[in-house]
Design an enzyme around this catalytic site. Structure first.
Site, short mmCIF file in Angstrom:
data_model
loop_
_atom_site.label_atom_id
_atom_site.label_comp_id
_atom_site.label_asym_id
_atom_site.label_seq_id
_atom_site.Cartn_x
_atom_site.Cartn_y
_atom_site.Cartn_z
CG ASP A 101 -2.01 1.04 1.22
OD1 ASP A 101 -2.98 0.95 0.46
OD2 ASP A 101 -1.84 2.00 2.00
CE1 TYR A 150 -7.67 5.62 -0.91
CE2 TYR A 150 -8.62 5.25 -3.08
CZ TYR A 150 -7.57 5.11 -2.18
OH TYR A 150 -6.42 4.47 -2.57
CE1 TYR A 233 -4.38 7.36 0.09
CE2 TYR A 233 -4.11 7.69 2.45
CZ TYR A 233 -4.34 6.85 1.37
OH TYR A 233 -4.52 5.51 1.58
CG HIS A 298 -5.74 -2.96 -0.37
ND1 HIS A 298 -4.88 -2.65 -1.41
CD2 HIS A 298 -5.39 -2.14 0.66
CE1 HIS A 298 -4.06 -1.67 -1.03
NE2 HIS A 298 -4.35 -1.35 0.21
#
Length: 319
Positions: A101, A150, A233, A298
Protein backbone atom coordinates in the site's frame (compact mmCIF):
# COMPACT_ATOMS: atom_id res chain seq x y z
CA UNK A 1 3.84 -11.80 20.14
CA UNK A 2 6.44 -14.53 20.54
CA UNK A 3 9.22 -12.23 21.74
CA UNK A 4 9.10 -9.55 19.05
CA UNK A 5 11.46 -6.83 20.33
CA UNK A 6 10.46 -3.17 20.36
CA UNK A 7 12.68 -0.10 20.48
CA UNK A 8 12.84 3.54 19.48
CA UNK A 9 15.41 4.83 16.97
CA UNK A 10 16.28 8.46 16.21
CA UNK A 11 16.06 8.96 12.44
CA UNK A 12 15.99 12.09 10.30
CA UNK A 13 14.97 14.33 13.21
CA UNK A 14 12.15 12.13 14.53
CA UNK A 15 11.80 9.20 16.95
CA UNK A 16 10.72 6.03 15.15
CA UNK A 17 9.24 2.93 16.77
CA UNK A 18 10.62 -0.33 15.39
CA UNK A 19 9.55 -3.95 15.90
CA UNK A 20 12.08 -6.67 15.13
CA UNK A 21 12.89 -10.34 15.54
CA UNK A 22 15.53 -12.79 14.32
CA UNK A 23 19.15 -12.90 13.20
CA UNK A 24 20.52 -13.03 9.67
CA UNK A 25 20.09 -11.06 6.42
CA UNK A 26 17.83 -8.08 7.04
CA UNK A 27 14.27 -7.86 5.71
CA UNK A 28 12.59 -4.46 6.11
CA UNK A 29 8.78 -4.27 6.08
CA UNK A 30 6.87 -1.04 5.30
CA UNK A 31 3.16 -0.82 6.11
CA UNK A 32 0.32 1.13 4.51
CA UNK A 33 -2.85 3.02 5.54
CA UNK A 34 -4.51 2.75 8.04
CA UNK A 35 -1.98 0.33 9.51
CA UNK A 36 1.09 -0.14 11.71
CA UNK A 37 4.15 -2.38 12.07
CA UNK A 38 1.54 -4.87 13.35
CA UNK A 39 0.30 -5.52 9.80
CA UNK A 40 3.48 -7.59 9.32
CA UNK A 41 3.09 -9.65 12.53
CA UNK A 42 2.78 -12.94 10.61
CA UNK A 43 5.69 -12.24 8.25
CA UNK A 44 7.97 -11.13 11.12
CA UNK A 45 7.45 -14.49 12.83
CA UNK A 46 7.71 -16.49 9.59
CA UNK A 47 10.87 -14.84 8.19
CA UNK A 48 12.66 -14.71 11.55
CA UNK A 49 12.08 -18.46 11.88
CA UNK A 50 13.70 -18.97 8.47
CA UNK A 51 17.00 -17.29 9.36
CA UNK A 52 16.27 -13.62 8.64
CA UNK A 53 16.26 -10.48 10.76
CA UNK A 54 12.79 -9.00 10.28
CA UNK A 55 12.35 -5.29 11.02
CA UNK A 56 9.06 -3.35 10.77
CA UNK A 57 8.75 0.30 11.78
CA UNK A 58 5.69 2.41 12.43
CA UNK A 59 6.12 4.94 9.61
CA UNK A 60 6.20 8.71 10.24
CA UNK A 61 2.79 9.82 11.56
CA UNK A 62 1.74 6.34 12.74
CA UNK A 63 1.54 4.46 16.03
CA UNK A 64 4.46 5.08 18.40
CA UNK A 65 6.54 7.01 15.83
CA UNK A 66 6.58 10.82 15.92
CA UNK A 67 3.98 12.67 13.86
CA UNK A 68 5.17 16.15 12.79
CA UNK A 69 2.28 18.63 12.65
CA UNK A 70 3.01 20.20 9.25
CA UNK A 71 1.25 18.58 6.27
CA UNK A 72 4.31 19.16 4.10
CA UNK A 73 6.49 17.11 6.50
CA UNK A 74 5.09 13.99 4.78
CA UNK A 75 6.58 14.18 1.28
CA UNK A 76 8.25 11.17 -0.30
CA UNK A 77 11.63 12.73 0.55
CA UNK A 78 10.81 12.97 4.26
CA UNK A 79 9.60 9.36 4.43
CA UNK A 80 12.45 7.92 2.32
CA UNK A 81 14.84 10.02 4.43
CA UNK A 82 13.46 8.31 7.55
CA UNK A 83 13.93 4.87 5.99
CA UNK A 84 17.50 5.52 4.77
CA UNK A 85 18.41 6.75 8.28
CA UNK A 86 16.78 3.63 9.73
CA UNK A 87 18.80 1.39 7.38
CA UNK A 88 21.98 3.22 8.45
CA UNK A 89 21.07 2.72 12.12
CA UNK A 90 20.64 -1.02 11.50
CA UNK A 91 24.28 -1.24 10.43
CA UNK A 92 23.80 -2.78 6.98
CA UNK A 93 24.66 -1.57 3.49
CA UNK A 94 21.87 -3.53 1.80
CA UNK A 95 18.67 -5.29 2.73
CA UNK A 96 15.59 -6.98 1.34
CA UNK A 97 12.54 -4.72 1.11
CA UNK A 98 8.92 -5.85 1.50
CA UNK A 99 6.17 -3.24 1.35
CA UNK A 100 2.40 -2.83 0.93
CA UNK A 101 0.00 0.00 0.00
CA UNK A 102 1.55 3.40 0.94
CA UNK A 103 4.58 1.49 2.17
CA UNK A 104 4.86 0.09 -1.38
CA UNK A 105 4.77 3.60 -2.88
CA UNK A 106 7.53 4.66 -0.47
CA UNK A 107 9.34 1.44 -1.44
CA UNK A 108 9.32 2.46 -5.12
CA UNK A 109 10.71 5.90 -4.24
CA UNK A 110 13.39 4.23 -2.10
CA UNK A 111 14.37 1.95 -5.01
CA UNK A 112 14.41 4.96 -7.35
CA UNK A 113 16.45 7.23 -5.07
CA UNK A 114 18.79 4.71 -3.36
CA UNK A 115 18.82 1.47 -5.41
CA UNK A 116 22.23 0.48 -4.02
CA UNK A 117 20.64 -0.12 -0.60
CA UNK A 118 18.08 -2.68 -1.83
CA UNK A 119 19.04 -6.29 -2.75
CA UNK A 120 15.53 -7.15 -3.92
CA UNK A 121 12.00 -5.80 -3.46
CA UNK A 122 8.82 -7.79 -2.80
CA UNK A 123 6.03 -5.33 -3.54
CA UNK A 124 2.41 -5.89 -2.51
CA UNK A 125 -0.65 -4.25 -4.09
CA UNK A 126 0.72 -0.98 -5.55
CA UNK A 127 2.85 -1.27 -8.70
CA UNK A 128 5.37 1.35 -9.77
CA UNK A 129 3.48 4.49 -10.80
CA UNK A 130 5.52 6.27 -13.48
CA UNK A 131 5.33 10.07 -13.34
CA UNK A 132 3.07 11.57 -16.00
CA UNK A 133 4.65 14.97 -16.74
CA UNK A 134 1.35 16.33 -18.10
CA UNK A 135 -1.05 15.55 -15.22
CA UNK A 136 -0.80 15.90 -11.44
CA UNK A 137 -1.95 12.61 -9.85
CA UNK A 138 -4.85 13.97 -7.75
CA UNK A 139 -6.08 16.06 -10.71
CA UNK A 140 -6.03 12.93 -12.88
CA UNK A 141 -7.94 10.90 -10.26
CA UNK A 142 -10.53 13.66 -9.89
CA UNK A 143 -11.06 13.78 -13.66
CA UNK A 144 -11.46 10.01 -13.77
CA UNK A 145 -13.58 9.31 -10.67
CA UNK A 146 -14.91 12.65 -9.38
CA UNK A 147 -14.63 14.52 -6.09
CA UNK A 148 -15.85 11.59 -3.98
CA UNK A 149 -13.02 9.25 -4.96
CA UNK A 150 -11.42 8.51 -1.59
CA UNK A 151 -8.03 10.12 -2.41
CA UNK A 152 -9.78 13.33 -3.54
CA UNK A 153 -11.85 13.37 -0.36
CA UNK A 154 -8.70 12.97 1.75
CA UNK A 155 -7.07 16.13 0.35
CA UNK A 156 -8.57 18.82 2.60
CA UNK A 157 -6.83 18.93 6.00
CA UNK A 158 -9.20 18.03 8.82
CA UNK A 159 -12.17 17.02 6.66
CA UNK A 160 -11.65 13.25 6.51
CA UNK A 161 -10.60 13.30 10.19
CA UNK A 162 -13.92 14.92 11.10
CA UNK A 163 -15.80 12.32 9.05
CA UNK A 164 -13.87 9.45 10.66
CA UNK A 165 -14.58 11.07 14.03
CA UNK A 166 -18.32 10.44 13.64
CA UNK A 167 -17.52 6.75 13.99
CA UNK A 168 -14.95 4.98 16.19
CA UNK A 169 -11.36 4.26 15.15
CA UNK A 170 -12.11 0.57 15.62
CA UNK A 171 -15.08 0.66 13.24
CA UNK A 172 -13.21 2.72 10.63
CA UNK A 173 -10.30 0.26 10.65
CA UNK A 174 -12.63 -2.76 10.61
CA UNK A 175 -14.51 -1.37 7.59
CA UNK A 176 -11.31 -0.58 5.68
CA UNK A 177 -9.47 -3.82 6.43
CA UNK A 178 -12.40 -6.12 5.73
CA UNK A 179 -13.76 -4.43 2.57
CA UNK A 180 -13.91 -6.81 -0.37
CA UNK A 181 -15.48 -4.52 -2.95
CA UNK A 182 -13.18 -4.21 -5.98
CA UNK A 183 -12.98 -1.07 -8.10
CA UNK A 184 -12.34 2.55 -7.14
CA UNK A 185 -13.44 3.42 -3.57
CA UNK A 186 -16.05 6.18 -3.91
CA UNK A 187 -17.11 7.62 -0.55
CA UNK A 188 -20.71 8.61 0.35
CA UNK A 189 -21.32 12.37 -0.10
CA UNK A 190 -22.78 12.81 3.37
CA UNK A 191 -19.55 11.71 5.02
CA UNK A 192 -17.60 8.57 5.79
CA UNK A 193 -18.92 8.21 9.34
CA UNK A 194 -22.36 9.81 8.94
CA UNK A 195 -24.25 6.61 8.16
CA UNK A 196 -22.08 3.79 9.43
CA UNK A 197 -23.11 0.39 8.12
CA UNK A 198 -25.63 -0.79 10.75
CA UNK A 199 -24.34 -4.35 10.32
CA UNK A 200 -20.67 -3.38 10.64
CA UNK A 201 -20.58 -3.58 14.43
CA UNK A 202 -22.17 -7.03 14.49
CA UNK A 203 -20.69 -8.43 11.27
CA UNK A 204 -18.34 -11.28 12.21
CA UNK A 205 -14.66 -10.68 11.57
CA UNK A 206 -12.95 -12.74 8.85
CA UNK A 207 -10.81 -15.66 10.06
CA UNK A 208 -7.61 -13.68 9.41
CA UNK A 209 -8.51 -10.71 11.63
CA UNK A 210 -9.20 -11.19 15.35
CA UNK A 211 -10.82 -8.86 17.84
CA UNK A 212 -7.41 -8.68 19.54
CA UNK A 213 -5.88 -7.43 16.25
CA UNK A 214 -8.60 -4.82 15.85
CA UNK A 215 -8.24 -3.68 19.46
CA UNK A 216 -4.49 -3.22 18.99
CA UNK A 217 -4.94 -1.07 15.85
CA UNK A 218 -7.71 0.96 17.49
CA UNK A 219 -5.64 1.57 20.65
CA UNK A 220 -2.96 3.30 18.55
CA UNK A 221 -5.30 5.27 16.26
CA UNK A 222 -7.41 6.36 19.24
CA UNK A 223 -4.21 7.97 20.53
CA UNK A 224 -2.81 9.44 17.28
CA UNK A 225 -5.88 9.97 15.12
CA UNK A 226 -5.63 9.47 11.34
CA UNK A 227 -3.97 12.78 10.34
CA UNK A 228 -0.43 11.40 9.96
CA UNK A 229 -1.55 8.72 7.53
CA UNK A 230 -3.88 11.06 5.63
CA UNK A 231 -1.02 13.54 5.15
CA UNK A 232 0.69 11.06 2.79
CA UNK A 233 -2.29 11.46 0.41
CA UNK A 234 -2.14 15.25 0.81
CA UNK A 235 1.38 15.26 -0.62
CA UNK A 236 0.64 13.33 -3.82
CA UNK A 237 0.64 16.46 -5.98
CA UNK A 238 3.63 17.94 -4.15
CA UNK A 239 5.55 14.66 -4.63
CA UNK A 240 4.73 14.95 -8.34
CA UNK A 241 6.26 18.44 -8.43
CA UNK A 242 9.35 17.40 -6.46
CA UNK A 243 10.09 14.28 -8.50
CA UNK A 244 10.22 15.98 -11.92
CA UNK A 245 13.93 15.03 -12.28
CA UNK A 246 12.95 11.34 -12.24
CA UNK A 247 10.45 11.57 -15.13
CA UNK A 248 11.02 8.50 -17.32
CA UNK A 249 13.44 6.87 -14.84
CA UNK A 250 13.34 3.08 -14.52
CA UNK A 251 13.57 1.06 -11.31
CA UNK A 252 16.43 -1.41 -11.78
CA UNK A 253 16.12 -3.36 -8.49
CA UNK A 254 14.97 -7.03 -8.80
CA UNK A 255 11.23 -7.09 -8.01
CA UNK A 256 8.46 -9.58 -7.30
CA UNK A 257 4.95 -8.09 -7.35
CA UNK A 258 1.97 -9.68 -5.58
CA UNK A 259 -1.66 -8.53 -5.57
CA UNK A 260 -5.14 -9.97 -5.06
CA UNK A 261 -7.66 -10.07 -7.89
CA UNK A 262 -10.15 -8.22 -5.64
CA UNK A 263 -7.64 -5.52 -4.67
CA UNK A 264 -9.03 -1.96 -5.05
CA UNK A 265 -5.73 -0.83 -6.60
CA UNK A 266 -5.51 -3.72 -9.11
CA UNK A 267 -9.14 -3.09 -10.16
CA UNK A 268 -8.96 0.70 -10.68
CA UNK A 269 -6.89 3.43 -12.36
CA UNK A 270 -6.09 1.12 -15.28
CA UNK A 271 -3.64 -0.84 -13.08
CA UNK A 272 -4.60 -4.29 -14.36
CA UNK A 273 -3.87 -3.26 -17.93
CA UNK A 274 -0.63 -1.50 -16.90
CA UNK A 275 0.57 -4.67 -15.14
CA UNK A 276 -0.52 -7.13 -17.85
CA UNK A 277 0.34 -5.09 -20.97
CA UNK A 278 4.09 -5.13 -20.41
CA UNK A 279 4.25 -1.42 -19.47
CA UNK A 280 5.07 -2.30 -15.84
CA UNK A 281 7.95 -4.51 -17.01
CA UNK A 282 9.21 -1.69 -19.24
CA UNK A 283 9.39 0.67 -16.25
CA UNK A 284 10.81 -2.04 -13.97
CA UNK A 285 13.06 -4.13 -16.26
CA UNK A 286 14.04 -6.52 -13.44
CA UNK A 287 10.44 -7.34 -12.57
CA UNK A 288 10.93 -11.08 -12.24
CA UNK A 289 7.49 -12.27 -11.24
CA UNK A 290 3.87 -11.06 -10.97
CA UNK A 291 1.50 -13.04 -8.74
CA UNK A 292 -2.25 -12.39 -8.77
CA UNK A 293 -3.94 -14.17 -5.85
CA UNK A 294 -7.43 -15.45 -6.59
CA UNK A 295 -10.20 -14.31 -4.24
CA UNK A 296 -7.86 -12.09 -2.21
CA UNK A 297 -8.51 -8.39 -1.52
CA UNK A 298 -6.24 -5.42 -0.73
CA UNK A 299 -4.72 -6.43 2.62
CA UNK A 300 -3.14 -9.62 1.27
CA UNK A 301 -0.27 -9.64 3.79
CA UNK A 302 -2.89 -10.26 6.48
CA UNK A 303 -5.63 -12.10 4.57
CA UNK A 304 -3.24 -14.55 2.89
CA UNK A 305 -0.44 -14.26 5.45
CA UNK A 306 1.08 -17.72 5.09
CA UNK A 307 1.06 -17.58 1.29
CA UNK A 308 2.66 -14.10 1.30
CA UNK A 309 5.40 -15.23 3.71
CA UNK A 310 6.17 -18.17 1.41
CA UNK A 311 6.28 -15.89 -1.67
CA UNK A 312 8.70 -13.54 0.12
CA UNK A 313 10.99 -16.38 1.20
CA UNK A 314 10.94 -18.09 -2.21
CA UNK A 315 12.08 -14.84 -3.85
CA UNK A 316 14.69 -13.49 -1.42
CA UNK A 317 16.42 -16.83 -0.84
CA UNK A 318 17.71 -16.62 -4.44
CA UNK A 319 19.93 -13.63 -3.63
Amino acid sequence: MEAIQHRTVEVNGIKMHVAEKGEGPLVLFLHGFPELWYSWRHQILALSSLGYRAVAPDLRGYGDTDAPSSVTSYTCFHIVGDIVALIDSLGVDQLFLVAHDWGAMIGWFLCLFRPERIKAYVCLSVPFLPRNPKVKPVDGMRALYGDDYYICRFQEAGKAEAEFGKSSAELVIKNVLTSRRPGPPILPKEGIGSHPDPNATTRPLPSWLTQEDLTYYASKFDKTGFTGGLNYYRNLNLNWELTAPWTGAQVKVPVKFITGDLDVVYTSLGMKDYIESGAFKKDVPNLEEVVVQEGVAHFNNQEAAEEISKHIYDFIKKF
